[in-house]
Design a protein around this motif. Structure first.
Motif, PDB file in Angstrom:
ATOM      1  N   LEU A  35     -31.895  55.472 -24.789  1.00 22.33           N
ATOM      2  CA  LEU A  35     -30.742  55.336 -23.903  1.00 22.33           C
ATOM      3  C   LEU A  35     -30.290  53.881 -23.832  1.00 22.33           C
ATOM      4  N   ARG A  36     -28.991  53.671 -23.976  1.00 17.01           N
ATOM      5  CA  ARG A  36     -28.364  52.363 -23.766  1.00 17.01           C
ATOM      6  C   ARG A  36     -27.153  52.570 -22.872  1.00 17.01           C
ATOM      7  N   LEU A  37     -27.011  51.718 -21.864  1.00 11.45           N
ATOM      8  CA  LEU A  37     -25.888  51.807 -20.938  1.00 11.45           C
ATOM      9  C   LEU A  37     -25.243  50.440 -20.773  1.00 11.45           C
ATOM     10  N   ASN A  38     -23.940  50.427 -20.657  1.00  9.20           N
ATOM     11  CA  ASN A  38     -23.181  49.233 -20.287  1.00  9.20           C
ATOM     12  C   ASN A  38     -22.342  49.598 -19.070  1.00  9.20           C
ATOM     13  N   ALA A  39     -22.495  48.819 -18.006  1.00  7.98           N
ATOM     14  CA  ALA A  39     -21.709  49.049 -16.792  1.00  7.98           C
ATOM     15  C   ALA A  39     -21.037  47.744 -16.412  1.00  7.98           C
ATOM     16  N   SER A  40     -19.820  47.820 -15.931  1.00  6.33           N
ATOM     17  CA  SER A  40     -19.123  46.605 -15.524  1.00  6.33           C
ATOM     18  C   SER A  40     -18.324  46.856 -14.255  1.00  6.33           C
ATOM     19  N   LEU A  52     -18.583  41.353 -13.749  1.00 10.71           N
ATOM     20  CA  LEU A  52     -20.022  41.373 -13.928  1.00 10.71           C
ATOM     21  C   LEU A  52     -20.354  42.576 -14.798  1.00 10.71           C
ATOM     22  N   ARG A  53     -21.189  42.352 -15.807  1.00  5.75           N
ATOM     23  CA  ARG A  53     -21.579  43.426 -16.708  1.00  5.75           C
ATOM     24  C   ARG A  53     -23.096  43.519 -16.757  1.00  5.75           C
ATOM     25  N   ALA A  54     -23.611  44.734 -16.771  1.00  4.36           N
ATOM     26  CA  ALA A  54     -25.042  44.975 -16.931  1.00  4.36           C
ATOM     27  C   ALA A  54     -25.231  45.761 -18.223  1.00  4.36           C
ATOM     28  N   ARG A  55     -26.216  45.335 -19.021  1.00  2.00           N
ATOM     29  CA  ARG A  55     -26.549  46.002 -20.282  1.00  2.00           C
ATOM     30  C   ARG A  55     -27.987  46.501 -20.176  1.00  2.00           C
ATOM     31  N   ALA A  75     -38.328  48.774 -20.112  1.00  2.24           N
ATOM     32  CA  ALA A  75     -36.865  48.833 -20.074  1.00  2.24           C
ATOM     33  C   ALA A  75     -36.326  47.434 -19.786  1.00  2.24           C
ATOM     34  N   TYR A  76     -35.177  47.123 -20.351  1.00  4.07           N
ATOM     35  CA  TYR A  76     -34.563  45.803 -20.197  1.00  4.07           C
ATOM     36  C   TYR A  76     -33.160  45.942 -19.638  1.00  4.07           C
ATOM     37  N   THR A  77     -32.793  45.011 -18.766  1.00  2.00           N
ATOM     38  CA  THR A  77     -31.419  44.922 -18.279  1.00  2.00           C
ATOM     39  C   THR A  77     -30.983  43.463 -18.348  1.00  2.00           C
ATOM     40  N   TYR A  78     -29.864  43.240 -18.991  1.00  2.00           N
ATOM     41  CA  TYR A  78     -29.258  41.910 -19.082  1.00  2.00           C
ATOM     42  C   TYR A  78     -27.984  41.915 -18.236  1.00  2.00           C
ATOM     43  N   PHE A  79     -27.652  40.764 -17.655  1.00  2.00           N
ATOM     44  CA  PHE A  79     -26.437  40.620 -16.863  1.00  2.00           C
ATOM     45  C   PHE A  79     -25.562  39.526 -17.459  1.00  2.00           C
ATOM     46  N   ASP A  80     -24.256  39.775 -17.481  1.00  2.00           N
ATOM     47  CA  ASP A  80     -23.270  38.811 -17.964  1.00  2.00           C
ATOM     48  C   ASP A  80     -22.224  38.622 -16.861  1.00  2.00           C
ATOM     49  N   LEU A  81     -21.715  37.407 -16.728  1.00  2.00           N
ATOM     50  CA  LEU A  81     -20.735  37.092 -15.685  1.00  2.00           C
ATOM     51  C   LEU A  81     -19.568  36.341 -16.304  1.00  2.00           C
ATOM     52  N   GLY A  82     -18.368  36.717 -15.910  1.00  2.00           N
ATOM     53  CA  GLY A  82     -17.168  36.024 -16.362  1.00  2.00           C
ATOM     54  C   GLY A  82     -16.258  35.710 -15.187  1.00  2.00           C
TER      55      GLY A  82
END
Length: 134
Positions: A35-40, A52-55, A75-82
């Motif tokens: 499973l891979r999810l991208n939420a923003s 804000l995005r979570a991967r 499990a891994y979750t990365y966060f990105d901010l713009g």
């Protein structure tokens, strides 16, 4: 939110059948996370906006084809901010300034998965720039 769920990915050479789902740490194989999810989420004001995005990558193994010690990957979750500033209100018609931070919390990849396409091996990096629209 958008995601990918992989039910099955097998190879069969006539002698051995190998299931690669969940074997995502192996650098040069066919392994994929289940499973891979991208939420923003985003916000936009008159001048400033932010997103804000979570991967998310589900847990798995480094290599499911061999029996090794410490084969598990959490499990891994990365966060990105713009963030963005639209300068139109200040006479800068069409000018926009932006900054993005990828892997905001500088999360390291799992040990031994430095060539896996699923984990951020670079670490945090920041991009700053300007756009002009005409």
């Amino acid at each position: 939110m958008v995601g990918t769920w992989t039910n099955s990915l097998t190879t069969n050479d006539g002698v051995t059948e190998i299931q690669y789902v969940g074997s995502q740490g192996y650098a040069f194989g066919l392994g994929v996370p289940e499973l891979r999810l991208n939420a923003s989420a985003g916000w936009k004001g008159e001048v400033f906006s932010a997103n804000l995005r979570a991967r998310y990558i589900s847990d798995g193994q480094y290599n499911s084809t061999i029996n090794i010690v410490n084969n598990e990957i959490d499990a891994y979750t990365y966060f990105d901010l713009g963030v963005t500033a639209d300068l139109s209100r200040f006479g800068g018609d069409g000018v926009e300034l932006y900054a993005n931070a990828t892997n905001l919390f500088d999360k390291d990849p799992p040990e031994g998965s430095l060539f896996s396409p699923y984990y951020d091996v670079i670490g945090r990096y920041v991009t700053v720039g300007a756009r002009y629209r005409f």
